[in-house]
Motif scaffolding. Structure first.
Motif, PDB file in Angstrom:
ATOM      1  N   ILE A 279       9.971  10.486   1.027  1.00 20.09           N
ATOM      2  CA  ILE A 279      10.064   9.073   0.669  1.00 20.09           C
ATOM      3  C   ILE A 279      11.474   8.581   0.992  1.00 20.09           C
ATOM      4  N   PRO A 280      11.597   7.504   1.754  1.00 18.99           N
ATOM      5  CA  PRO A 280      12.938   6.967   2.035  1.00 18.99           C
ATOM      6  C   PRO A 280      13.665   6.613   0.739  1.00 18.99           C
ATOM      7  N   ALA A 281      14.990   6.812   0.722  1.00 25.55           N
ATOM      8  CA  ALA A 281      15.794   6.603  -0.487  1.00 25.55           C
ATOM      9  C   ALA A 281      15.589   5.233  -1.136  1.00 25.55           C
ATOM     10  N   PRO A 282      15.593   4.122  -0.374  1.00 28.29           N
ATOM     11  CA  PRO A 282      15.397   2.822  -1.039  1.00 28.29           C
ATOM     12  C   PRO A 282      14.014   2.705  -1.692  1.00 28.29           C
ATOM     13  N   ASP A 283      13.008   3.305  -1.072  1.00 31.05           N
ATOM     14  CA  ASP A 283      11.653   3.252  -1.625  1.00 31.05           C
ATOM     15  C   ASP A 283      11.523   4.139  -2.851  1.00 31.05           C
ATOM     16  N   LEU A 284      12.236   5.274  -2.867  1.00 33.42           N
ATOM     17  CA  LEU A 284      12.233   6.134  -4.051  1.00 33.42           C
ATOM     18  C   LEU A 284      12.861   5.387  -5.226  1.00 33.42           C
ATOM     19  N   ALA A 285      13.988   4.727  -4.975  1.00 30.97           N
ATOM     20  CA  ALA A 285      14.659   3.966  -6.036  1.00 30.97           C
ATOM     21  C   ALA A 285      13.756   2.855  -6.551  1.00 30.97           C
ATOM     22  N   ALA A 286      13.096   2.141  -5.650  1.00 29.87           N
ATOM     23  CA  ALA A 286      12.208   1.047  -6.059  1.00 29.87           C
ATOM     24  C   ALA A 286      11.026   1.585  -6.861  1.00 29.87           C
ATOM     25  N   ALA A 287      10.445   2.706  -6.412  1.00 27.66           N
ATOM     26  CA  ALA A 287       9.304   3.301  -7.118  1.00 27.66           C
ATOM     27  C   ALA A 287       9.725   3.779  -8.508  1.00 27.66           C
TER      28      ALA A 287
ATOM     29  N   MET B 197       4.367  10.331  -9.376  1.00 33.85           N
ATOM     30  CA  MET B 197       3.728  10.662 -10.657  1.00 33.85           C
ATOM     31  C   MET B 197       3.045  12.024 -10.596  1.00 33.85           C
ATOM     32  N   ARG B 198       2.341  12.311  -9.514  1.00 26.29           N
ATOM     33  CA  ARG B 198       1.669  13.624  -9.380  1.00 26.29           C
ATOM     34  C   ARG B 198       2.688  14.755  -9.367  1.00 26.29           C
TER      35      ARG B 198
ATOM     36  N   ARG C  84       0.840  -1.213   0.000  1.00 25.89           N
ATOM     37  CA  ARG C  84       0.000   0.000   0.000  1.00 25.89           C
ATOM     38  C   ARG C  84       0.869   1.254   0.000  1.00 25.89           C
ATOM     39  N   GLU C  85       1.941   1.232   0.800  1.00 20.39           N
ATOM     40  CA  GLU C  85       2.855   2.374   0.852  1.00 20.39           C
ATOM     41  C   GLU C  85       3.581   2.543  -0.485  1.00 20.39           C
ATOM     42  N   ARG C  86       4.015   1.448  -1.078  1.00 25.00           N
ATOM     43  CA  ARG C  86       4.724   1.527  -2.365  1.00 25.00           C
ATOM     44  C   ARG C  86       3.834   2.126  -3.438  1.00 25.00           C
ATOM     45  N   LYS C  87       2.578   1.701  -3.479  1.00 26.87           N
ATOM     46  CA  LYS C  87       1.638   2.266  -4.461  1.00 26.87           C
ATOM     47  C   LYS C  87       1.441   3.757  -4.198  1.00 26.87           C
ATOM     48  N   GLY C  88       1.346   4.131  -2.933  1.00 28.48           N
ATOM     49  CA  GLY C  88       1.200   5.541  -2.566  1.00 28.48           C
ATOM     50  C   GLY C  88       2.402   6.368  -2.988  1.00 28.48           C
ATOM     51  N   TYR C  89       3.598   5.816  -2.780  1.00 27.35           N
ATOM     52  CA  TYR C  89       4.814   6.516  -3.198  1.00 27.35           C
ATOM     53  C   TYR C  89       4.823   6.718  -4.711  1.00 27.35           C
TER      54      TYR C  89
END
Length: 99
Positions: free
Chosen positions: A42-50, A16-17, A6-11
């Motif tokens: 957004i934490p750096a690892p999550d930004l990279a994954a997104a 995108m926005r 859910r958090e990944r989709k939100g990120y």
């Protein structure tokens, strides 16, 4: 620890926005990855994954830096169309786009 689904989709939606808003001024303009990370919290690892996910979908182009860090993220034409479709769907009284 990586974010939950859910958090990944939100990120991804936040990214995108933010890119779509930046593209309104200049469609060729990318957004600095560190600034985007800080602005959106957004934490750096999550930004990279997104960014990796969004690039895989063809919605963004990412210039990668050291340690797989997104340095510059740019919305593609396909990404702009996706955001326009989402915007049109939200504006439609029935939640659908008009032909």
């Amino acid at each position: 620890m990586m974010a939950m689904l859910r958090e990944r989709k939100g990120y991804r939606e936040k990214i995108m926005r933010a890119l779509y808003q930046a593209a309104e001024d200049n469609r060729l303009l990318g957004v600095d990855g560190a600034k985007l990370r800080d602005d959106l919290g957004i934490p750096a690892p999550d930004l990279a994954a997104a960014c990796s996910y969004l690039a895989g979908e063809g919605w963004v182009v990412v210039d990668w830096g050291r340690d797989n860090t997104p340095e510059m993220i740019t919305l593609t034409h396909r990404g702009i169309r996706r955001m326009e479709t989402d915007e049109e769907s939200a504006a439609s009284p029935e939640g659908r786009t008009t032909p």
